[in-house]
Write a protein that holds these residues in place. Structure first.
Motif, mmCIF file in Angstrom:
data_model
loop_
_atom_site.group_PDB
_atom_site.id
_atom_site.type_symbol
_atom_site.label_atom_id
_atom_site.label_comp_id
_atom_site.label_asym_id
_atom_site.label_seq_id
_atom_site.Cartn_x
_atom_site.Cartn_y
_atom_site.Cartn_z
ATOM 1 N N VAL A 404 0.831 -1.208 0.000
ATOM 2 C CA VAL A 404 0.000 0.000 0.000
ATOM 3 C C VAL A 404 0.862 1.254 0.000
ATOM 4 N N SER A 447 -0.556 1.826 -3.737
ATOM 5 C CA SER A 447 -1.801 1.275 -4.272
ATOM 6 C C SER A 447 -2.886 1.390 -3.209
ATOM 7 N N ASP A 448 -4.083 0.931 -3.579
ATOM 8 C CA ASP A 448 -5.182 0.877 -2.623
ATOM 9 C C ASP A 448 -5.299 -0.497 -1.972
ATOM 10 N N ASP A 451 -4.403 -4.047 -6.087
ATOM 11 C CA ASP A 451 -3.726 -4.281 -7.369
ATOM 12 C C ASP A 451 -2.370 -4.941 -7.129
ATOM 13 N N ARG A 453 -0.094 -5.522 -9.065
ATOM 14 C CA ARG A 453 0.977 -4.890 -9.838
ATOM 15 C C ARG A 453 1.751 -3.877 -9.001
ATOM 16 N N ALA A 454 1.243 -3.563 -7.814
ATOM 17 C CA ALA A 454 1.950 -2.628 -6.934
ATOM 18 C C ALA A 454 3.317 -3.164 -6.530
#
Length: 471
Positions: A404, A447-448, A451, A453-454
């Motif tokens: 995050v 990110s949140d 995802d 891909r973070a």
């Protein structure tokens, strides 16, 4: 499998209660002590240990007994007396149940698991002289030149003082520690953390799928005195089908995980644990409930007593477990280490949330600012993962955490020369600058938490920050 039985009593067991428990095997069973009297053993006539009983522990932390015994006990402070039976003697499990049942009967308490409780005298019929005991301590069931094996048959395996002692003894002797459990068993986070990294293993004994690693799923076999992966002609391993099965919990449950490091100057008035307390207050609204060196966590939260304990052990490292209050699952492991740069605390924290609850990601930036302003923060990585709200670890494939945010504290920013991020060395995510002075911390939102891909973004960020250090 080993049978662990626990007597939970409102008062510390007195001599009368202990004598009643020690007579569980009748006159043929003897009593001895090891570990400077901290462990009392019920022994066969040839002095082989049948049941090892740890000294009673007063568990004062609210909800701690219920957390480890999964709600099967009442609330309130209790004296926890744990008896561990040998796997090699058929009568040992019933003997442990009789010891605990007698103790609870005399002291007015209860036994976990309840079905193990009895007050019957358990005569010894097995010829124990044909079964030499392993010389690895009361927790070890099988000992080889390379491995100490501990067998556990309980729903949840905590990082008990038994297990901690077995792990330290094995490490000092250059051995691996391998815990063998049924497939439905889960680990607490401190146990999982302690087992992370080979040669230690969590070995699942599955009647249908054979043996496999409870954290990676790799099929295992007993080979040359240890559990090792089964490999094909190309040297590849296979994942057990049992490991691929879904865990029967609500798919919406999640965990907020923080890994942070603080570095203190080694001064006389140093207080440890305050960074952990700040995280708990920020994310749960109150301080931790308690701390200890093992589970059950038995000491009420106090940064003063925690600091005194770590100082008494210095310069040896200290590993601690911190637990939250009932209502919000929260656990932390803290490793205190003396280094040339000062005194460091490496902290991993986890908070559990149900399907109708939202992890407080919006609070992370403010927490990072508070840690940097009030504590010598080095770095903090925050992530979200799909996982059980109760923070226990099943022997099942679990999704990887999703990062995050990542924070570098102001002292670390200055130390590695990141105060001026130039255009030719630019991170993939513009940082948020925390602080209102010339010295600022850098907080990178990634990110949140949904995802995966973070991770690529985070890896790119670390490469860029390394380039900044080396320029």
């Amino acid at each position: 499998m080993t049978k662990d039985v626990i007597a939970l009593t409102p008062e510390m067991p007195d001599l009368r209660a202990l004598l009643a428990g020690f007579y569980a095997g009748g006159p043929d069973v003897g009593v001895s002590s090891v570990a400077d009297g901290a462990v009392v053993q019920l022994c066969a006539p040839d002095e082989r240990a049948l049941v090892s009983v740890e000294a009673p522990v007063l568990v004062q932390v609210p909800g701690e007994a219920a957390r480890l015994l999964e709600g099967e006990v009442g609330e309130g402070a209790v004296w926890w007396t744990e008896a561990r039976a040998s796997t090699a003697v058929a009568e040992a499990g019933r003997l442990a149940g009789s010891f605990a049942g007698r103790l609870a009967t005399v002291s007015g308490g209860e036994v976990w698991p309840a079905e193990a409780a009895t007050t019957d005298v358990v005569p010894l019929n097995t010829d124990v002289s044909a079964n030499p005991a392993p010389d690895g301590g009361p927790a070890v069931d099988v000992l080889t030149d390379t491995t100490a094996v501990v067998m556990q048959d309980r729903p949840l395996v905590p990082m008990s003082s038994w297990l901690g002692d077995a792990m330290r003894t094995a490490a000092e002797a250059g051995r691996a520690l391998q815990i063998v459990t049924p497939p439905a068993t889960r680990l607490t986070l401190p146990t999982r953390t302690a087992l992370r990294g080979l040669p230690n293993r969590w070995v699942v004994r599955d009647a249908e799928h054979g043996y496999y690693d409870g954290l990676s799923g790799a099929l295992l076999q007993w080979e040359n005195g240890t559990f090792a992966p089964v490999r094909d002609e190309r040297g590849a391993t296979r994942v057990a089908e049992g490991f691929r099965a879904s865990d029967p919990v609500d798919a919406g449950e999640r965990q907020l995980v923080l890994s942070l490091r603080v570095r203190h100057p080694a001064v006389e008035g140093l207080v440890l644990g305050s960074a952990v307390e700040s995280v708990f207050r920020h994310l749960t609204g109150g301080p931790p409930a308690g701390w200890s060196t093992a589970e059950p966590v038995n000491l009420p939260w106090s940064t003063r007593t925690l600091t005194e304990f770590a100082r008494a052990r210095a310069p040896r490292p200290t590993l601690l477990v911190v637990v939250g209050r009932p209502g919000r699952p929260a656990l932390a492991t803290v490793r205190v280490l003396r280094t040339p740069a000062g005194v460091e605390e490496d902290v991993t924290l986890a908070f559990g949330y149900g399907s109708g609850e939202t992890p407080p990601l919006s609070a992370v930036e403010g927490l990072a600012a508070e840690l940097d302003a009030s504590h010598p923060l080095v770095s903090m990585l925050t992530a979200v993962r799909a996982g059980r709200r109760d923070l226990t670890v099943p022997a099942r494939l679990e999704a990887s955490p999703v990062p995050v945010s990542f924070t570098l504290g102001r002292q670390e920013v200055e130390r590695v020369g990141l105060t001026d991020l130039t255009s030719d060395v630019r991170p993939p995510i513009p940082p948020v600058r925390l602080g209102d002075s010339a010295q600022v911390a850098l907080h990178f939102p990634l990110s949140d938490g949904t995802d995966p891909r973070a991770w690529s973004v985070f890896q790119q960020l670390t490469r860029q920050l390394k380039a900044c250090r080396e320029r």
